[in-house]
Design a protein around this motif. Structure first.
Motif, short mmCIF file in Angstrom:
data_model
loop_
_atom_site.label_atom_id
_atom_site.label_comp_id
_atom_site.label_asym_id
_atom_site.label_seq_id
_atom_site.Cartn_x
_atom_site.Cartn_y
_atom_site.Cartn_z
N PRO A 126 0.83 -1.21 0.00
CA PRO A 126 0.00 0.00 0.00
C PRO A 126 0.86 1.25 0.00
CG PRO A 126 -0.78 -1.57 1.64
CD PRO A 126 0.53 -2.09 1.14
N GLU A 127 0.40 2.25 -0.72
CA GLU A 127 1.14 3.52 -0.74
C GLU A 127 1.00 4.25 0.59
OE1 GLU A 127 1.44 7.71 -3.26
OE2 GLU A 127 0.12 6.11 -3.93
N ALA A 128 -0.21 4.20 1.17
CA ALA A 128 -0.45 4.91 2.42
C ALA A 128 -1.54 4.20 3.21
CB ALA A 128 -0.87 6.36 2.14
N ILE A 129 -1.43 4.29 4.54
CA ILE A 129 -2.49 3.80 5.42
C ILE A 129 -2.79 4.92 6.42
CG2 ILE A 129 -3.19 2.11 7.16
CD1 ILE A 129 -1.35 0.08 5.89
N PRO A 130 -3.93 5.61 6.27
CA PRO A 130 -4.31 6.61 7.26
C PRO A 130 -4.56 5.96 8.61
CG PRO A 130 -5.66 6.75 5.27
CD PRO A 130 -4.91 5.47 5.20
N PHE A 131 -4.48 6.76 9.65
CA PHE A 131 -4.66 6.23 11.00
C PHE A 131 -6.00 5.51 11.14
CE2 PHE A 131 -6.01 7.10 15.50
CZ PHE A 131 -5.20 6.14 16.08
N ASP A 132 -7.04 6.09 10.57
CA ASP A 132 -8.36 5.46 10.67
C ASP A 132 -8.61 4.45 9.55
OD1 ASP A 132 -8.59 7.20 8.57
OD2 ASP A 132 -10.32 8.29 9.35
N GLY A 133 -7.59 4.20 8.74
CA GLY A 133 -7.77 3.29 7.61
C GLY A 133 -7.66 1.83 7.95
N ILE A 134 -7.24 1.51 9.20
CA ILE A 134 -7.06 0.10 9.53
C ILE A 134 -8.40 -0.63 9.62
CG2 ILE A 134 -4.88 0.54 10.71
CD1 ILE A 134 -6.35 0.04 13.36
N ALA A 135 -9.49 0.11 9.66
CA ALA A 135 -10.82 -0.52 9.68
C ALA A 135 -11.41 -0.67 8.28
CB ALA A 135 -11.78 0.29 10.56
N ASP A 136 -10.69 -0.22 7.27
CA ASP A 136 -11.18 -0.30 5.89
C ASP A 136 -11.21 -1.77 5.45
OD1 ASP A 136 -11.68 -0.18 3.19
OD2 ASP A 136 -10.02 1.18 2.73
N PRO A 137 -12.37 -2.32 5.09
CA PRO A 137 -12.45 -3.74 4.69
C PRO A 137 -11.58 -4.07 3.48
CG PRO A 137 -14.64 -2.84 5.10
CD PRO A 137 -13.70 -1.67 5.11
N ALA A 138 -11.31 -3.09 2.63
CA ALA A 138 -10.50 -3.35 1.43
C ALA A 138 -9.01 -3.49 1.76
CB ALA A 138 -10.70 -2.22 0.42
N LEU A 139 -8.60 -3.05 2.94
CA LEU A 139 -7.18 -3.07 3.27
C LEU A 139 -6.67 -4.49 3.51
CD1 LEU A 139 -4.56 -1.52 3.98
CD2 LEU A 139 -5.41 -1.39 6.35
N LEU A 140 -7.46 -5.32 4.18
CA LEU A 140 -6.97 -6.63 4.60
C LEU A 140 -6.60 -7.54 3.44
CD1 LEU A 140 -9.12 -7.47 7.74
CD2 LEU A 140 -7.16 -5.94 7.48
N PRO A 141 -7.46 -7.69 2.41
CA PRO A 141 -7.04 -8.54 1.29
C PRO A 141 -5.83 -7.99 0.55
CG PRO A 141 -9.17 -7.51 0.85
CD PRO A 141 -8.86 -7.26 2.29
N ALA A 142 -5.68 -6.66 0.52
CA ALA A 142 -4.51 -6.07 -0.15
C ALA A 142 -3.23 -6.43 0.61
CB ALA A 142 -4.67 -4.56 -0.24
N ILE A 143 -3.28 -6.39 1.93
CA ILE A 143 -2.12 -6.75 2.74
C ILE A 143 -1.78 -8.22 2.56
CG2 ILE A 143 -1.37 -7.09 5.14
CD1 ILE A 143 -2.86 -4.48 5.81
N ALA A 144 -2.79 -9.07 2.59
CA ALA A 144 -2.55 -10.51 2.43
C ALA A 144 -1.97 -10.83 1.06
CB ALA A 144 -3.86 -11.27 2.64
N GLU A 145 -2.47 -10.19 0.03
CA GLU A 145 -1.97 -10.44 -1.32
C GLU A 145 -0.53 -9.96 -1.47
OE1 GLU A 145 -1.22 -11.46 -5.10
OE2 GLU A 145 -2.83 -12.19 -3.80
N ALA A 146 -0.21 -8.83 -0.85
CA ALA A 146 1.16 -8.31 -0.93
C ALA A 146 2.15 -9.29 -0.30
CB ALA A 146 1.23 -6.95 -0.23
N ARG A 147 1.81 -9.79 0.87
CA ARG A 147 2.71 -10.73 1.54
C ARG A 147 2.83 -12.03 0.74
NH1 ARG A 147 1.84 -14.90 5.34
NH2 ARG A 147 3.67 -15.31 6.66
N ARG A 148 1.72 -12.51 0.22
CA ARG A 148 1.76 -13.74 -0.58
C ARG A 148 2.65 -13.56 -1.81
NH1 ARG A 148 -1.40 -18.37 -1.38
NH2 ARG A 148 -2.77 -17.71 0.32
N ALA A 149 2.56 -12.39 -2.45
CA ALA A 149 3.39 -12.14 -3.64
C ALA A 149 4.87 -12.18 -3.29
CB ALA A 149 3.02 -10.79 -4.25
N LEU A 150 5.23 -11.65 -2.12
CA LEU A 150 6.63 -11.67 -1.71
C LEU A 150 7.10 -13.09 -1.41
CD1 LEU A 150 9.23 -10.17 -0.94
CD2 LEU A 150 8.31 -9.95 1.39
#
Length: 417
Positions: free
Chosen positions: A381-405
């Motif tokens: 992710p380019e940026a994560i706002p402080f209140d962005g950790i509750a964004d439902p779209a964030l979690l699959p993006a994080i999981a996909e990033a780690r899987r790609a690595l």
């Protein structure tokens, strides 16, 4: 051939500023800022490239699965329903600070001639207390050979925060040395994170020679000033101890014991009259990597904040211009990590070993760093706002990033650990 290898934690795609660590003044001061995981991870890669350019072997440790759904399940909740403080604790990318991964005793120091690693339990802080199972899984992969012994954590309630509270001095990396365990007792409003009982247990596990093992108390003043780990006020390498005057509770007693155990030690002490504890901690002067260069001599790998703090930089320039043992200053930009309370030394775990005995998937060169950088640029992710950790779209993006690595590195067995 035994050599020192720095294993840096790759900064994970969930890197955010939730301010979860009381006593870590940078982390709590920057609580609520927008984080930049992609920039943070690429800064970490650039630091590794700087080490490679100095001729130093370099390894990596990988981001953990975040959020930690298993931990949340043990608390009878799921991420979407968890209160914000549990969401933040489950999502934390703090495993990037590999100095807290484990305590390492090289083979020349141990009775059985093996390199021993004890994974840290990190029980003092909730967001870190659930790191150890995944760290242990990585260590058991990377150091699976018979020349290593990888140990499970010291049990609670004895807090152990790993190599950040451990120093080793030796005439050379492949010769027997003196191991120094630094523990805390109190720090005013802040908890002391390393317990003496934990340090003693690690020393026994690693089968260290008591005559070459020291247990030293960190000063209350250092903890109260924000030195939540010893590596914020002291670092050692080779025959050099580099420390702030106020780092230890019994400074003279420690120096005497160290000289008795290793007469050739060089103690480089920065006086409080020249650099205050506050300046040392704000600049992370001592959270630098003190390393031995292939051609000889020692270098400090420093955060750019050290150069921007006049008292610190003036002292360093005078030391390098004189006859002191530190001959080279290598400044790196790790501002994203620094804003969360971790400098260059926090990002790495030192292991003295024969590189041929380590799983090669955990070792890097320039080409491998190029491949890792490409994954980070494409997926973090380019940026994560402080209140962005509750964004439902964030979690699959994080999981996909780690899987790609993990796919890129051929470490898919870590996906589900």
């Amino acid at each position: 051939m035994l050599t020192e290898i720095n294993f840096d934690g790759i900064i994970g795609p969930s890197h955010n500023y939730a301010g979860l660590s009381p006593g870590n003044l940078a982390a709590t001061r920057n609580r609520g800022l927008t984080s930049h995981p992609r920039e943070a991870a690429l800064q970490g890669i650039a630091k590794m490239r700087a080490n490679l350019a100095l001729g130093l072997p370099q390894g990596i440790l990988l981001p953990h699965a975040r959020p930690d759904h298993r931990w949340l399940e043990s608390l009878a909740t799921r991420y979407a329903e968890a209160p914000p403080h549990l969401q933040a604790q489950a999502l934390s990318a703090s495993a990037m600070w590999a100095a807290n991964a484990a305590t390492v005793s090289p083979a020349p120091d141990t009775a059985d001639g093996r390199c021993h690693l004890t994974v840290a339990n990190l029980v003092t802080m909730p967001h870190r207390s659930h790191e150890w199972p995944e760290t242990l899984a990585q260590l058991r992969l990377a150091f699976a050979g018979d020349s290593f012994r990888v140990h499970a954590p010291v049990p609670p309630p004895f807090g152990d925060e790993g190599a950040a509270n451990h120093m080793r001095l030796a005439p050379a990396h492949d010769l027997p040395g003196v191991e120094v365990f630094v523990y805390g007792v109190s720090g005013g409003p802040f908890p002391a994170r390393q317990h003496r009982e934990a340090s003693a247990a690690v020393a026994r596990r690693h089968r260290l020679d008591p005559a070459r093992t020291l247990f030293v108390q960190q000063s209350d003043a250092a903890i109260a000033a924000g030195a939540f780990h010893n590596d914020v006020v002291a670092v050692a390498n080779g025959t050099v101890l580099f420390a702030h005057e106020q780092a230890f509770a019994d400074r003279e007693g420690f120096h005497d014991a160290l000289r008795a155990a290793m007469p050739q030690v060089e103690i480089v002490e920065v006086p409080a009259a020249r650099v205050s504890l506050e300046d040392a901690i704000a600049s992370y002067l001592f959270n630098a990597q003190l390393v031995t260069l292939p051609a000889g001599g020692q270098a400090l790998v420093l955060p750019s904040e050290a150069r921007e703090t006049p008292s610190v930089w003036n002292w360093l320039e005078e030391h390098v211009a004189g006859n002191g043992p530190i001959r080279h200053l290598e400044v790196v930009d790790v501002r994203q990590s620094m804003a969360n309370g971790g400098g260059p030394a926090c990002l790495r775990l030192r292991v003295v070993a024969d590189p041929a005995t380590i799983d090669p998937r955990f070792l890097v060169d320039e080409a491998r760093l190029d491949a890792i950088s490409a994954v980070i640029a494409a997926h973090w992710p380019e940026a994560i706002p402080f209140d962005g950790i509750a964004d439902p779209a964030l979690l699959p993006a994080i999981a996909e990033a780690r899987r790609a690595l993990l796919d890129q590195l051929g470490l898919v067995e870590l996906i589900d650990r």
